[in-house]
Design a protein around this motif. Structure first.
Motif, mmCIF file in Angstrom:
data_model
loop_
_atom_site.group_PDB
_atom_site.id
_atom_site.type_symbol
_atom_site.label_atom_id
_atom_site.label_comp_id
_atom_site.label_asym_id
_atom_site.label_seq_id
_atom_site.Cartn_x
_atom_site.Cartn_y
_atom_site.Cartn_z
ATOM 1 N N ASP A 174 -4.353 3.814 3.688
ATOM 2 C CA ASP A 174 -3.982 2.365 3.139
ATOM 3 C C ASP A 174 -4.502 3.147 1.817
ATOM 4 O OD1 ASP A 174 -2.830 0.752 5.637
ATOM 5 O OD2 ASP A 174 -5.369 0.536 6.076
ATOM 6 N N PHE A 229 -4.004 3.046 -2.758
ATOM 7 C CA PHE A 229 -3.536 1.359 -3.164
ATOM 8 C C PHE A 229 -2.052 1.737 -3.925
ATOM 9 C CE2 PHE A 229 -7.275 -0.287 -3.050
ATOM 10 C CZ PHE A 229 -7.558 -1.594 -3.627
ATOM 11 N N ASN A 242 0.663 -1.244 0.407
ATOM 12 C CA ASN A 242 -0.098 -0.302 -0.118
ATOM 13 C C ASN A 242 0.439 1.559 0.051
ATOM 14 O OD1 ASN A 242 1.130 0.569 2.496
ATOM 15 N ND2 ASN A 242 -1.450 -0.461 3.756
ATOM 16 N N ALA A 279 -4.928 -2.746 1.371
ATOM 17 C CA ALA A 279 -5.331 -1.095 0.793
ATOM 18 C C ALA A 279 -6.814 -0.747 0.786
ATOM 19 C CB ALA A 279 -4.703 -1.314 -0.414
#
Length: 445
Positions: A316, A318, A305, A347
């Motif tokens: 968190d 991506f 993440n 994530a």
């Protein structure tokens, strides 16, 4: 991998198996770099990256943040009965796993099954859902990368779980760890993770730190012994994080955890699950914490993440930063891979992302980023002068007095005499810009 599994209903209609279409494709629901069967060196991309989807953020996080409730209404949460909702969530999860084409998933106990304060009810709920998960795994070919227990959400864990000053709470934490280990073994999990979300302190005035750390080590040893007794042959993982929710957590960073494991004789069975956002919260880079863990022989798995430097908390997001992905894969490739660990997308889509398609888009972006990172890292290690340059920088330790020093055949007095006989050392450039330009050169090819 089996055909996409659909339970009583389809939760992601209109989306089929995500294809690989290559860098020229403009299809947002297609991979541009992740070609699961393509070989990089002696392994396929799928074997190198070992992607996993997390149960909690992907199917349980409705988009809430510290300033407001969730923004997403999941169709699998429509039924009022907790166990029926859990079954629907599992159908949605395995549909997603198979359509995305990931080989693995990860879960906490209470992601998969309804929690309950009654120990018997809690255990029965988890057993029921594990039996269903086993059926779904057999139907789809998706496997469990790792399981874990959520020992931080329930109010009983406000002062910690294994490090709680109340023995009754420590014992209640053992209920969940035992059940989660049973579930992990039943589902063929390759690893088991401990994230000590509240294993730490808010104030030293009321904390006996050494005693709490000793209790933590004892608890981990008991979990290890139980896991081995029921046939778990995988790796136990600890996931470092410096703070949040606690002011200070005992698993602050990779170096702290490595020291803890060695001190308490746990390094033979435990490794580290490094999360990018946790590394940056501790003041390090993602690559730094990976390298520290790897240098200790303890890098076991990765939570993929990223954070947001402006926010300053565990966002968190991506992972889409290609430099981070290249740096991570350089560490992984240099140590020969990370199996039986993998890359778990711990994530969540943004609060403003409210469509079911957004979950696919987020994972596709993360998988493509690490696939490209793998390509670049492998090229840097096998076709570029990177490793040659690094070796040349340390060449003075490869022979003569430098080699004697490395091998312990020099005393401090001998070092002094060597320096006196050789005069002022010549300056040797670190050539940092040259290395950075080399990375860009291969990244932009």
């Amino acid at each position: 991998m089996g055909t996409p599994f659909i339970g009583k209903r389809e939760y992601f209609p209109g989306i089929g198996r995500i294809p690989f279409e290559g860098p020229a494709s403009d299809n947002p629901l297609a991979f541009k770099h992740y070609d699961a069967k393509r070989k990089i060196g002696d392994r396929t991309m799928a074997e190198h990256l070992r992607f996993a989807v997390c149960y909690w953020h992907s199917f349980g996080n409705a988009g809430h943040d510290p300033f407001g409730p969730g923004t997403r209404v999941y169709p699998w949460d429509a039924d009022a009965a907790p166990l029926v909702r859990a079954e629907a969530r599992m159908d949605a999860a395995f549909e997603f796993f198979t359509k995305l084409g990931v080989p693995y998933y990860c879960f906490h106990d209470i992601d998969m099954a309804p929690d309950d304060d009654d120990v018997g009810e809690y255990e029965a709920n988890l057993r029921h859902m594990v039996a269903l998960a086993r059926e779904r795994q057999q139907a789809t070919g998706v496997r469990l990368l790792w399981g874990t227990a959520n020992l931080f959400s329930h109010p009983r864990y406000m002062n910690g779980a294994a490090t709680n000053p109340d023995f009754a709470v420590v014992a209640r934490a053992a209920v969940q760890v035992k059940a989660a280990l049973d579930a992990t073994v039943e589902l063929g999990g390759s690893n088991y993770v401990f994230w000590g979300g509240r294993e730490g302190y808010a104030s030293l005035h009321n904390t006996h730190m050494k005693r709490e750390l000793d209790h933590f080590a004892r608890f981990l040893a008991m979990a290890r012994d139980y896991g081995r007794s029921i046939g778990f042959e995988g790796v136990f993982l600890i996931e470092p994080k410096p703070m949040e929710p606690m002011k200070h957590q005992y698993d602050f960073d990779a170096a702290t955890v490595a020291g803890f494991l060695h001190r308490h004789g746990l390094a033979q069975d435990f490794k580290l699950n490094i999360e990018a956002n946790h590394a940056t919260l501790s003041g390090h880079t993602f690559e730094h914490d990976l390298q520290v863990a790897s240098d200790h022989g303890l890098l076991g798995s990765i939570d993929a993440n990223r954070g947001n430097a402006q926010n300053g908390w565990d966002t968190d997001q991506f992972p889409t930063d290609l430099y981070d992905a290249v740096g991570a894969m350089l560490v992984v490739l240099r140590q020969g891979g990370m199996a039986p660990g993998g890359l778990n997308f711990d994530a969540k889509v943004r609060r403003e992302s409210t469509d079911g398609e957004d979950l696919f888009l987020a994972h596709i972006g993360g998988m493509d980023a690490f696939a490209r990172g793998l390509e670049v890292a492998h090229a840097l290690l096998t076709r570029s002068p990177l490793e040659k340059w690094r070796a040349e920088r340390y060449a003075s330790f490869d022979e003569g007095a430098g080699r004697d020093f490395e091998q312990g055949r020099f005393s401090l007095a001998q070092l002094r005499d060597f320096a006196a006989g050789h005069g002022e050392p010549a300056k040797r450039s670190g050539r940092q810009e040259c290395y950075e330009n080399l990375l860009n050169q291969y990244l932009l090819r």
